[in-house]
Design a protein around this motif. Structure first.
Motif, PDB file in Angstrom:
ATOM      1  N   ASN A  80       0.826  -1.214   0.000  1.00 13.65           N
ATOM      2  CA  ASN A  80       0.000   0.000   0.000  1.00 13.65           C
ATOM      3  C   ASN A  80       0.857   1.260   0.000  1.00 13.65           C
ATOM      4  O   ASN A  80       0.493   2.254  -0.621  1.00 13.65           O
TER       5      ASN A  80
ATOM      6  N   ASN B  43      -0.185   0.694  -4.341  1.00 19.39           N
ATOM      7  CA  ASN B  43      -1.182  -0.286  -4.767  1.00 19.39           C
ATOM      8  C   ASN B  43      -2.210  -0.478  -3.654  1.00 19.39           C
ATOM      9  O   ASN B  43      -1.989  -1.220  -2.708  1.00 19.39           O
ATOM     10  N   SER B  44      -3.352   0.205  -3.784  1.00 18.78           N
ATOM     11  CA  SER B  44      -4.389   0.099  -2.756  1.00 18.78           C
ATOM     12  C   SER B  44      -5.353  -1.058  -3.019  1.00 18.78           C
ATOM     13  O   SER B  44      -6.341  -1.211  -2.317  1.00 18.78           O
ATOM     14  N   LYS B  45      -5.059  -1.878  -4.014  1.00 16.72           N
ATOM     15  CA  LYS B  45      -5.918  -3.028  -4.323  1.00 16.72           C
ATOM     16  C   LYS B  45      -5.467  -4.289  -3.590  1.00 16.72           C
ATOM     17  O   LYS B  45      -5.935  -5.377  -3.874  1.00 16.72           O
TER      18      LYS B  45
ATOM     19  N   TYR C 175      -5.335  -5.928   0.155  1.00 13.49           N
ATOM     20  CA  TYR C 175      -5.870  -5.754   1.499  1.00 13.49           C
ATOM     21  C   TYR C 175      -6.239  -7.108   2.086  1.00 13.49           C
ATOM     22  O   TYR C 175      -6.256  -8.121   1.396  1.00 13.49           O
TER      23      TYR C 175
ATOM     24  N   LEU D 145      -6.221  -2.246   5.616  1.00 12.29           N
ATOM     25  CA  LEU D 145      -5.750  -1.472   4.476  1.00 12.29           C
ATOM     26  C   LEU D 145      -4.983  -0.267   5.005  1.00 12.29           C
ATOM     27  O   LEU D 145      -5.340   0.280   6.054  1.00 12.29           O
TER      28      LEU D 145
ATOM     29  N   ASP E 111      -2.776   3.605   4.053  1.00  9.39           N
ATOM     30  CA  ASP E 111      -2.653   4.669   3.053  1.00  9.39           C
ATOM     31  C   ASP E 111      -1.241   4.685   2.474  1.00  9.39           C
ATOM     32  O   ASP E 111      -0.407   3.862   2.842  1.00  9.39           O
ATOM     33  N   ASN E 112      -0.953   5.627   1.583  1.00 10.17           N
ATOM     34  CA  ASN E 112       0.352   5.639   0.915  1.00 10.17           C
ATOM     35  C   ASN E 112       1.493   6.101   1.821  1.00 10.17           C
ATOM     36  O   ASN E 112       2.648   6.067   1.421  1.00 10.17           O
TER      37      ASN E 112
ATOM     38  N   TYR F  23      -5.819   2.864   7.765  1.00 11.24           N
ATOM     39  CA  TYR F  23      -6.859   3.749   7.246  1.00 11.24           C
ATOM     40  C   TYR F  23      -7.899   4.164   8.284  1.00 11.24           C
ATOM     41  O   TYR F  23      -8.632   5.120   8.067  1.00 11.24           O
TER      42      TYR F  23
END
Length: 139
Positions: A49, A53-55, A57, A97, A99-100, A105
């Protein structure tokens, strides 16, 4: 009683004891393995992440009355890991998940794995996103 009968009796008792002890320790081994794997997967999700790439999790779920989690990568299931039936998995959020910047989150969270008073706590620290396992002296 002959020597052969004594040896056969001792061998049977040793075999029964070996089988019963391995079953007791097998559940502990599975729980410890699950905790280490979850910890590793959370750190993997955080690293990916942070790279944008936030996909990727983790989703907590239940299958055949066994609690566990699924690692999702780009909309597909990469891996599923589940606990034995008699072990509890308690969590406050159902999705892991980051964040960058590597922060969780939803601030932070705690995941408890165990049975009764014997449990291990995995903590995701707010702001930094560090993953900590609390066991042993923390209980």
């Amino acid at each position: 009683m002959t020597l052969v009968e004594v040896l056969v009796g001792i061998t049977l008792l040793a075999l029964i004891c070996t089988i019963s002890f391995s079953k007791i320790n097998l559940d502990n081994y599975k729980v410890n393995s699950f905790i280490r794997q979850l910890n590793s997967d959370i750190r993997y999700v955080r690293m990916v992440n942070k790279l944008g790439n936030s996909k990727v999790y983790i989703v907590f779920t239940q299958k055949n009355s066994c609690k566990g989690y699924i690692l999702m990568e780009n909309g597909t299931t990469a891996k599923g890991v589940f606990l034995p039936k008699n072990i509890n998995l308690n969590y406050s959020v159902s999705k892991i998940l980051f964040d960058n910047k590597g922060a969780f989150y939803m601030g932070g969270t705690t995941i408890n794995v165990g049975k009764g008073k014997d449990y291990t706590e995995i903590t995701i620290v707010p702001v930094s996103g560090r993953v900590l396992i609390k066991e042993g002296i923390y209980k």
